[in-house]
Motif scaffolding. Structure first.
Motif, PDB file in Angstrom:
ATOM      1  N   GLN A  18     -37.996 -51.318 -13.833  1.00 61.45           N
ATOM      2  CA  GLN A  18     -37.428 -52.340 -14.718  1.00 61.45           C
ATOM      3  C   GLN A  18     -35.935 -52.104 -14.959  1.00 61.45           C
ATOM      4  OE1 GLN A  18     -39.824 -53.318 -18.272  1.00 61.45           O
ATOM      5  NE2 GLN A  18     -41.406 -52.009 -17.392  1.00 61.45           N
ATOM      6  N   TRP A  19     -35.441 -50.930 -14.613  1.00 65.98           N
ATOM      7  CA  TRP A  19     -34.035 -50.586 -14.878  1.00 65.98           C
ATOM      8  C   TRP A  19     -33.129 -51.246 -13.852  1.00 65.98           C
ATOM      9  CZ3 TRP A  19     -34.396 -44.552 -15.651  1.00 65.98           C
ATOM     10  CH2 TRP A  19     -35.253 -44.274 -16.728  1.00 65.98           C
ATOM     11  N   PRO A  20     -32.028 -51.879 -14.307  1.00 72.41           N
ATOM     12  CA  PRO A  20     -31.125 -52.572 -13.379  1.00 72.41           C
ATOM     13  C   PRO A  20     -30.636 -51.718 -12.213  1.00 72.41           C
ATOM     14  CG  PRO A  20     -30.571 -53.148 -15.623  1.00 72.41           C
ATOM     15  CD  PRO A  20     -31.606 -52.054 -15.706  1.00 72.41           C
ATOM     16  N   GLN A  21     -30.216 -50.464 -12.461  1.00 68.77           N
ATOM     17  CA  GLN A  21     -29.680 -49.638 -11.375  1.00 68.77           C
ATOM     18  C   GLN A  21     -30.761 -49.315 -10.341  1.00 68.77           C
ATOM     19  OE1 GLN A  21     -30.243 -48.320 -14.468  1.00 68.77           O
ATOM     20  NE2 GLN A  21     -30.839 -46.167 -14.324  1.00 68.77           N
ATOM     21  N   VAL A  22     -32.011 -49.195 -10.781  1.00 72.78           N
ATOM     22  CA  VAL A  22     -33.110 -48.922  -9.854  1.00 72.78           C
ATOM     23  C   VAL A  22     -33.435 -50.180  -9.049  1.00 72.78           C
ATOM     24  CG1 VAL A  22     -35.549 -48.258  -9.672  1.00 72.78           C
ATOM     25  CG2 VAL A  22     -34.026 -47.040 -11.257  1.00 72.78           C
ATOM     26  N   THR A  26     -33.172 -50.387  -5.075  1.00 72.61           N
ATOM     27  CA  THR A  26     -34.448 -50.562  -4.374  1.00 72.61           C
ATOM     28  C   THR A  26     -34.550 -51.918  -3.697  1.00 72.61           C
ATOM     29  OG1 THR A  26     -35.491 -49.097  -5.995  1.00 72.61           O
ATOM     30  CG2 THR A  26     -36.964 -50.465  -4.659  1.00 72.61           C
ATOM     31  N   PHE A  27     -34.203 -52.988  -4.419  1.00 68.23           N
ATOM     32  CA  PHE A  27     -34.389 -54.353  -3.920  1.00 68.23           C
ATOM     33  C   PHE A  27     -33.098 -55.019  -3.463  1.00 68.23           C
ATOM     34  CE2 PHE A  27     -37.649 -54.025  -7.461  1.00 68.23           C
ATOM     35  CZ  PHE A  27     -38.702 -53.703  -6.620  1.00 68.23           C
ATOM     36  N   GLY A  28     -31.960 -54.444  -3.844  1.00 68.60           N
ATOM     37  CA  GLY A  28     -30.689 -55.067  -3.518  1.00 68.60           C
ATOM     38  C   GLY A  28     -30.352 -56.241  -4.411  1.00 68.60           C
ATOM     39  N   THR A  83     -40.898 -60.032  -2.565  1.00 71.51           N
ATOM     40  CA  THR A  83     -41.330 -60.243  -1.178  1.00 71.51           C
ATOM     41  C   THR A  83     -42.088 -59.016  -0.669  1.00 71.51           C
ATOM     42  OG1 THR A  83     -39.347 -59.274  -0.204  1.00 71.51           O
ATOM     43  CG2 THR A  83     -39.265 -61.656  -0.735  1.00 71.51           C
ATOM     44  N   ALA A  84     -42.786 -59.179   0.447  1.00 74.12           N
ATOM     45  CA  ALA A  84     -43.489 -58.054   1.076  1.00 74.12           C
ATOM     46  C   ALA A  84     -42.503 -56.950   1.465  1.00 74.12           C
ATOM     47  CB  ALA A  84     -44.274 -58.541   2.291  1.00 74.12           C
ATOM     48  N   ALA A  85     -41.323 -57.327   1.927  1.00 75.90           N
ATOM     49  CA  ALA A  85     -40.305 -56.331   2.286  1.00 75.90           C
ATOM     50  C   ALA A  85     -39.854 -55.568   1.044  1.00 75.90           C
ATOM     51  CB  ALA A  85     -39.116 -56.995   2.974  1.00 75.90           C
ATOM     52  N   GLU A  86     -39.708 -56.250  -0.084  1.00 69.14           N
ATOM     53  CA  GLU A  86     -39.327 -55.575  -1.326  1.00 69.14           C
ATOM     54  C   GLU A  86     -40.449 -54.654  -1.812  1.00 69.14           C
ATOM     55  OE1 GLU A  86     -36.137 -58.728  -3.219  1.00 69.14           O
ATOM     56  OE2 GLU A  86     -38.279 -59.155  -3.464  1.00 69.14           O
ATOM     57  N   LEU A  87     -41.702 -55.049  -1.592  1.00 71.67           N
ATOM     58  CA  LEU A  87     -42.828 -54.185  -1.945  1.00 71.67           C
ATOM     59  C   LEU A  87     -42.787 -52.907  -1.114  1.00 71.67           C
ATOM     60  CD1 LEU A  87     -45.386 -53.855  -3.679  1.00 71.67           C
ATOM     61  CD2 LEU A  87     -46.649 -54.968  -1.814  1.00 71.67           C
TER      62      LEU A  87
END
Length: 130
Positions: A18-22, A26-28, A83-87
Motif C-alpha cells: 500500500q506504500w507509494p514507494q513500494v 513494484t508496479f511502476g 494486471t497479471a504482469a503486475e501480479l
C-alpha cells in the motif's frame, strides 16, 4: 491490446504494497484500491530475507498474515485491481510469502500473500476464507 483493455486480477494488501514507494518500485505506478478485510487470519512479524525488498520498503521486518482458525479475527486492507504482469511483479517483491486465493469479508475473491508456514496442514492456495 490497449493498456486499459488488459484483464485485471484482484490483490488484497494489508501491508507495504500500500506504500507509494513500494508501488512505484513494484508496479511502476501508483495503484488505487478499495477497503476490504481478510477474516480468519492474524498478523505476525516476518523478517525479510531479500536485501532489495528491505531497500524498497525501508523495513527489515514486515507483517504477514497467518491463518488463526478464528473467524472473528480480521485484517483490514485494500483490494487492488492489477494486471497479471503486475501480479508477477508482486510475487517477486513478496519473496518471504506465498500467494493464496481467498474470499474476503465483502465476498470478493482475491489473491493475498500469507506466511509460508501457514501451519494448518491444508493447502493455502486453495483455501477460501469467509
Amino acid at each position: 491490446m490497449e493498456e486499459d483493455d488488459r484483464p485485471l486480477v484482484r490483490l488484497f494488501s494489508y501491508g507495504t504494497l500500500q506504500w507509494p514507494q513500494v508501488q512505484i518500485a513494484t508496479f511502476g505506478r501508483l495503484v488505487e484500491g478499495r477497503p476490504d478485510a481478510l477474516t480468519g487470519f492474524r498478523l505476525s512479524a516476518c523478517a525479510i530475507s531479500d536485501p532489495k525488498v528491505v531497500e524498497t520498503s525501508g523495513a527489515a521486518i514486515h507483517t504477514i498474515a497467518r491463518p488463526s482458525g478464528d473467524p472473528s479475527d480480521r485484517i483490514e486492507g485494500v483490494v487492488f485491481a492489477i494486471t497479471a504482469a503486475e501480479l508477477q511483479a508482486a510475487d517477486l517483491y513478496e519473496v518471504d510469502a506465498v500467494r493464496a486465493e481467498v474470499t474476503l469479508a465483502s465476498g470478493a475473491k482475491a489473491f493475498v500473500y500469507i506466511g509460508r508456514n501457514a501451519g494448518s496442514g491444508s493447502d493455502p492456495v486453495n483455501q477460501s476464507v469467509r
